[in-house]
Design a protein around this motif. Structure first.
Motif, PDB file in Angstrom:
ATOM      1  N   MET A 180      76.946  84.814 -59.017  1.00  0.00           N
ATOM      2  CA  MET A 180      75.556  84.379 -58.938  1.00  0.00           C
ATOM      3  C   MET A 180      75.015  83.997 -60.301  1.00  0.00           C
ATOM      4  SD  MET A 180      72.353  86.468 -57.293  1.00  0.00           S
ATOM      5  CE  MET A 180      70.673  85.929 -57.560  1.00  0.00           C
ATOM      6  N   ALA A 181      75.342  84.793 -61.312  1.00  0.00           N
ATOM      7  CA  ALA A 181      74.878  84.495 -62.665  1.00  0.00           C
ATOM      8  C   ALA A 181      75.435  83.165 -63.158  1.00  0.00           C
ATOM      9  CB  ALA A 181      75.287  85.622 -63.613  1.00  0.00           C
ATOM     10  N   ALA A 182      76.658  82.836 -62.724  1.00  0.00           N
ATOM     11  CA  ALA A 182      77.294  81.606 -63.191  1.00  0.00           C
ATOM     12  C   ALA A 182      76.649  80.353 -62.609  1.00  0.00           C
ATOM     13  CB  ALA A 182      78.782  81.636 -62.850  1.00  0.00           C
ATOM     14  N   VAL A 183      76.119  80.454 -61.380  1.00  0.00           N
ATOM     15  CA  VAL A 183      75.634  79.246 -60.705  1.00  0.00           C
ATOM     16  C   VAL A 183      74.128  79.217 -60.498  1.00  0.00           C
ATOM     17  CG1 VAL A 183      77.844  78.981 -59.515  1.00  0.00           C
ATOM     18  CG2 VAL A 183      75.986  80.201 -58.372  1.00  0.00           C
ATOM     19  N   ARG A 184      73.431  80.297 -60.774  1.00  0.00           N
ATOM     20  CA  ARG A 184      72.018  80.375 -60.398  1.00  0.00           C
ATOM     21  C   ARG A 184      71.160  79.332 -61.081  1.00  0.00           C
ATOM     22  NH1 ARG A 184      69.972  86.190 -62.061  1.00  0.00           N
ATOM     23  NH2 ARG A 184      68.023  85.339 -61.244  1.00  0.00           N
ATOM     24  N   ALA A 185      71.569  78.876 -62.249  1.00  0.00           N
ATOM     25  CA  ALA A 185      70.756  77.903 -62.970  1.00  0.00           C
ATOM     26  C   ALA A 185      70.802  76.512 -62.352  1.00  0.00           C
ATOM     27  CB  ALA A 185      71.199  77.824 -64.435  1.00  0.00           C
TER      28      ALA A 185
END
Length: 420
Positions: free
Chosen positions: A264-269
């Motif tokens: 999630m942290a990798a794609v949330r942006a």
């Protein structure tokens, strides 16, 4: 919302089902000679299911048969404060009508129309298919003003069709290459513009996980690159909403796909939100509740940042989570046999057998044990959503500060929408 107390468990009554509202009468065959007629009611009524005492852990088959077709006439009144995305499938036409009737309750509607596939010919490497399912008239109806809703705060839903990535191992590296990502993004954006959609729901993560792509740093980076390309291409057409459909953070089955907090942290942006598939926890090989509440909680708590506890993320901040909520059920017949059950099939089962509806407090679901169906030696186990099970998941979503994503609204019972 507080559940009411125990409802008296009436003796099984089976007979003709009569539609008395609107002058419509439908006759169904009786499975028991001693059954009495039931009045099956439909259409809008003055009060919600809570006010009518139907939100209980002890419903009867009779009460479901009699009242599930009635719904609160204030279809514009929202009871759940978070985002509500509703999936609609072409093979279940009822969902199209549900989407129109209750459109004020939905923040997003996702018709399951498209596939992203390798192109078999031409200059492009990838193409979008499924355009034959697009219904522009229905989309226009969804965007009409909401009757009866106050002008201030009234809204129509965003339309974000699902795009299912159907790219196998032989083409996936091409898809995740810079050129392939650009080509695929252009194909998606062109169809979004042609349809006049507000964005898409992209479903591909489970497949990429199964192929071992998301577990590798380079593979995960390539997925992010693809998502970024799709979002940028859609933005040129004023379509800003890219929602990613993902498996739960806690696998439903051993070895099943997961979506972790690191993922999630990798794609949330680069995405507007995540539709988390917190259902299908059981299977014919391992019968049980479809989405046990402790498992749903664990799956969401792995992803909900501590800073968002108790506050509702919005779809614009790149961190919105949508708790997957099933409106369908499952029936298990023993010996590894079973399958899904939709609303009209569940009602037919209730009409034929009138089983008790047993509340499972830990799972927060109801189960019906149907004895001697079709002369079977083993009882059928039927798990189908109820008002109480849906409310329990709405309460959990509110507690965690997340929204919900319903699969799918054509499969449920009309009075479910009172809770939304």
């Amino acid at each position: 919302m507080i559940l009411t107390g125990t409802v008296v468990n009436l003796a099984p009554l089976l007979g003709l089902l009569l539609h008395l509202f609107g002058g419509t009468h439908v006759h169904c065959a009786s499975a028991a000679k001693t059954a009495s007629p039931i009045t099956r009611l439909e259409g809008p009524v003055e009060h919600s299911v809570g006010d009518r005492g139907l939100l209980t852990t002890n419903p009867t088959a009779r009460s479901v048969l009699q009242f599930s077709g009635q719904y609160w006439k204030a279809t514009h009144q929202r009871n759940f404060s978070g985002d509500v995305m509703a999936y609609v499938t072409p093979w279940n036409g009822k969902g199209y009508d549900v989407a129109k009737t209750w459109r004020a309750k939905f923040s997003h509607i996702s018709p399951v129309w498209y596939q992203l596939r390798p192109a078999s010919s031409g200059g492009a490497a990838f193409k979008v298919t499924g355009m034959h399912d697009v219904d522009h008239g229905w989309m226009a109806d969804l965007r009409k003003p909401i009757p009866g809703a106050p002008s201030k705060g009234a809204r129509v839903p965003l339309i974000v069709p699902r795009v299912n990535v159907e790219v196998g191992p032989q083409h996936v590296l091409q898809l995740l290459s810079p050129a392939g990502a650009t080509d695929a993004a252009a194909a998606v954006a062109a169809e979004v513009a042609a349809a006049g959609a507000d964005g898409i729901v992209l479903e591909g993560w489970s497949g990429w996980t199964a192929m071992g792509i998301t577990s590798q740093e380079a593979g995960l980076a390539a997925v992010v690159q693809l998502l970024r390309a799709i979002r940028a291409a859609m933005a040129h057409h004023q379509a800003q909403h890219l929602i990613l459909a993902v498996p739960p953070a806690v696998a439903a089955h051993q070895g099943g796909p997961v979506f972790s907090r690191a993922d999630m942290a990798a794609v949330r942006a680069v995405v507007a939100g995540f539709s988390v598939m917190t259902y299908d926890a059981a299977s014919p090989a391992s019968p049980g509740p479809n989405a046990p509440l402790p498992w749903v909680r664990a799956a969401l708590e792995h992803l909900v940042p501590s800073t968002s506890q108790g506050s509702q993320p919005t779809t614009s901040d790149g961190s919105s989570l949508l708790l997957g909520l099933n409106f369908y059920g499952n029936v298990y017949r023993g010996r590894g046999e079973g399958g899904t059950l939709v609303g009209h099939e569940f009602m037919s089962m209730l009409d034929a057998h009138r089983p008790p509806l047993e509340w499972l407090p830990e799972a927060a679901e109801h189960v019906a044990k149907v004895t001697n169906p079709n002369n079977s030696k083993e009882p059928h186990l039927v798990y189908f959503p109820s008002l109480a099970s849906i409310q329990a998941r709405l309460d959990l979503a509110s507690e965690l500060g997340v929204g919900i994503a319903i699969w799918e609204i054509g499969q449920g019972l009309d009075y479910f929408c009172d809770l939304l």
